[in-house]
Design an enzyme around this catalytic site. Structure first.
Site, PDB file in Angstrom:
ATOM      1  N   PHE A 143       0.858  -1.190   0.000  1.00  0.00           N
ATOM      2  CA  PHE A 143       0.000   0.000   0.000  1.00  0.00           C
ATOM      3  C   PHE A 143       0.888   1.232   0.000  1.00  0.00           C
ATOM      4  O   PHE A 143       1.771   1.370   0.849  1.00  0.00           O
ATOM      5  CB  PHE A 143      -0.935   0.016   1.223  1.00  0.00           C
ATOM      6  CG  PHE A 143      -1.952   1.114   1.128  1.00  0.00           C
ATOM      7  CD1 PHE A 143      -3.160   0.910   0.466  1.00  0.00           C
ATOM      8  CD2 PHE A 143      -1.694   2.371   1.659  1.00  0.00           C
ATOM      9  CE1 PHE A 143      -4.091   1.939   0.344  1.00  0.00           C
ATOM     10  CE2 PHE A 143      -2.615   3.403   1.539  1.00  0.00           C
ATOM     11  CZ  PHE A 143      -3.821   3.183   0.882  1.00  0.00           C
ATOM     12  N   ASP A 228       9.275   2.403   1.659  1.00  0.00           N
ATOM     13  CA  ASP A 228       8.136   3.145   2.171  1.00  0.00           C
ATOM     14  C   ASP A 228       8.030   2.826   3.662  1.00  0.00           C
ATOM     15  O   ASP A 228       7.533   1.759   4.050  1.00  0.00           O
ATOM     16  CB  ASP A 228       6.874   2.720   1.406  1.00  0.00           C
ATOM     17  CG  ASP A 228       5.619   3.415   1.926  1.00  0.00           C
ATOM     18  OD1 ASP A 228       5.626   3.897   3.067  1.00  0.00           O
ATOM     19  OD2 ASP A 228       4.612   3.448   1.185  1.00  0.00           O
ATOM     20  N   LYS A 257       2.699   9.851   8.410  1.00  0.00           N
ATOM     21  CA  LYS A 257       2.014   9.372   9.607  1.00  0.00           C
ATOM     22  C   LYS A 257       2.523   9.953  10.935  1.00  0.00           C
ATOM     23  O   LYS A 257       2.133  11.035  11.310  1.00  0.00           O
ATOM     24  CB  LYS A 257       2.032   7.846   9.617  1.00  0.00           C
ATOM     25  CG  LYS A 257       1.086   7.255   8.546  1.00  0.00           C
ATOM     26  CD  LYS A 257       0.797   5.809   8.810  1.00  0.00           C
ATOM     27  CE  LYS A 257      -0.084   5.182   7.747  1.00  0.00           C
ATOM     28  NZ  LYS A 257      -1.504   5.422   7.946  1.00  0.00           N
TER      29      LYS A 257
HETATM   30  C1  PLP Z   1       2.913   2.201   3.895  1.00  0.00           C
HETATM   31  C2  PLP Z   1       2.019   3.341   3.522  1.00  0.00           C
HETATM   32  N1  PLP Z   1       2.362   4.140   2.495  1.00  0.00           N
HETATM   33  C3  PLP Z   1       1.600   5.186   2.137  1.00  0.00           C
HETATM   34  C4  PLP Z   1       0.423   5.480   2.787  1.00  0.00           C
HETATM   35  C5  PLP Z   1      -0.403   6.655   2.353  1.00  0.00           C
HETATM   36  O1  PLP Z   1      -0.310   7.681   3.279  1.00  0.00           O
HETATM   37  P1  PLP Z   1      -1.379   8.884   3.278  1.00  0.00           P
HETATM   38  O2  PLP Z   1      -2.707   8.301   3.643  1.00  0.00           O
HETATM   39  O3  PLP Z   1      -0.841   9.851   4.302  1.00  0.00           O
HETATM   40  O4  PLP Z   1      -1.374   9.461   1.900  1.00  0.00           O
HETATM   41  C6  PLP Z   1       0.022   4.671   3.861  1.00  0.00           C
HETATM   42  C7  PLP Z   1      -1.251   4.928   4.558  1.00  0.00           C
HETATM   43  O5  PLP Z   1      -1.832   4.080   5.180  1.00  0.00           O
HETATM   44  C8  PLP Z   1       0.842   3.582   4.231  1.00  0.00           C
HETATM   45  O6  PLP Z   1       0.510   2.763   5.249  1.00  0.00           O
END
Ligand code: PLP
Length: 404
Positions: A143, A228, A257
């Site tokens: 994700f 990520d 986050k």
């Molecule tokens: C691993 C990861 N990358 C990216 C995101 C996306 O972040 P945002 O919701 O702040 O755009 C999330 C959100 O849950 C995530 O868990």
């Protein structure tokens, strides 16, 4: 008129009527928080093991965070990136001092941090190879966000439906499969993008050799490794960065986050040679890195380091997993597996996870879901052992409810 002027039922009616429906919401409006606890609009108290989806690492209403917000809001909220912003510079330096990185670009969310990483990797690949190098290889079940590029990098078709045409230049391989990455890398590849532990995908922890293997494959092929760490970073897994468990470093890392404990922020960190492809005018942001968000980020990140909250996440996370394993051993027909690192923990269930989440909530515990049928926990890193014991008791009772 503030949120408190109407009753809960009226508020939910207005929610149904006036908000775009993008999430199935629980029938609860949270209005106040303190540490690892939150209260709803009817005054009911909950233990918060969602942490706003791995965001509120320092807990709710942390006095240092509140103090910084008050002070910075009253001093200077926003200026543009045409000016030097001391808080942004200090936060960038602090992040670089505590990671592999040399330079940072600040944005406002995880998706934006990943967009920046993708742009950076593609520009780097073109300047260090051929003009047709731009493909990003990402992992099934991962994700990376909801913007068009990051939702395409998110190799889960359920998030793609209806949004076609999707941008090109993305390739998917199974998670935790080095052979598949080896086969997928070709002369068009710019970078491999991966979460060290898949969060939304089900708290999937890869084999120990996976990240070192990816690092080696990327080095051999001359492509970049993007980690990520939006969910796994900032101490969540028991180390400041999840890559530390594997003993390798990425070329680019994305954060968001927990970095400002709830104030929107994103950050893309990179080595000097990669970051060098951004020159004036190549990328930009209005809000990213503004004095308010980065002042809060500075307080949050300094506190995480000074209070050794990664160590705490490791210690308390072990207790949480141990207790959940106890539940599994007592109820092997209801719990399939417990996994995770630090305070990012998943429990694969036999009964529908939605029913267990509802039962937990009714009993005063907020938890998340992930993957197909996984109960996910990402409490604040300041959570104490007594709260962990209480949470596990509630989960066990909720599981027993379903059985009955
Ligand atoms: C691993 C990861 N990358 C990216 C995101 C996306 O972040 P945002 O919701 O702040 O755009 C999330 C959100 O849950 C995530 O868990």
């Amino acid at each position: 008129m503030g949120g408190r002027a109407v009753d809960t039922r009226q508020m939910m009616e207005w929610s149904d009527k006036h908000l775009m429906t993008f999430a199935k919401r629980y029938p609860v409006a949270l209005v106040r928080g303190d540490g690892a606890r939150v209260w709803d609009s009817d005054g009911k108290e909950y233990l918060d093991f969602t942490g706003g989806i791995a965001v509120t690492a320092l807990g709710h209403s942390h006095p240092k965070v509140v103090g910084t917000m008050r002070e910075q809001a009253a001093t200077l909220l926003h200026v543009s990136n045409y000016f030097h912003i001391p808080q942004q510079i200090h936060l960038a330096k602090l992040l670089c001092d505590h990671s592999f990185a040399d330079r940072v670009f600040f944005s406002n969310s995880g998706a934006e941090a990943n967009e920046t990483a993708i742009k950076l990797a593609r520009k780097w690949a073109k300047e260090h190879g051929a003009s047709d190098r731009g493909d990003i290889i990402s992992m099934r079940g991962g994700f990376h966000g909801r913007t068009l590029a990051t939702v395409t990098a998110t190799a889960q078709e359920k998030y793609h439906h209806g949004f076609e045409p999707l941008p090109g230049g993305f390739k998917y391989v199974p998670f935790n499969d080095l052979r598949a990455v080896e086969r997928a890398i070709d002369s068009h590849t710019a970078a491999v993008l991966v979460e060290p532990i898949q969060g939304e995908g089900g708290v999937n922890v890869p084999d120990d050799g996976y990240l070192p293997g990816l690092r080696k494959l990327c080095d051999e092929a001359g492509v970049l490794l993007i980690l990520d760490e939006i969910q796994t970073g900032m101490g969540r897994t028991g180390k400041l960065w999840a890559y530390e468990h594997a003993g390798v470093t990425p070329d680019i890392m994305t954060l968001a986050k927990a970095l400002a404990n709830g104030v929107p922020i994103g950050a893309t960190l990179a080595t000097e040679s990669v970051a060098a492809v951004f020159t004036p005018g190549t990328h930009g942001t209005t809000f990213g890195g503004n004095p308010f968000a980065t002042a809060v980020g500075l307080t949050v990140f300094s506190t995480l380091v000074e209070d050794r909250l990664a160590d705490r996440a490791d210690r308390v996370g072990r207790v949480l997993r141990e207790r959940l394993l106890g539940v599994q051993s007592r109820r092997p027909k209801l719990v399939k597996e417990v996994r995770g690192r630090g305070l990012l923990v998943g429990m694969d269930l036999v009964p529908p996870v939605g029913d267990v989440v509802t039962s937990c909530r009714e009993r005063g515990l907020l938890v998340l879901t992930a993957g197909d049928n996984t109960l996910r926990m990402a409490p604040p890193l300041i959570v104490d052992e007594a709260s962990v014991e209480r949470a596990v008791e509630i989960i066990e009772r909720a599981l027993a409810d379903g059985k009955g």
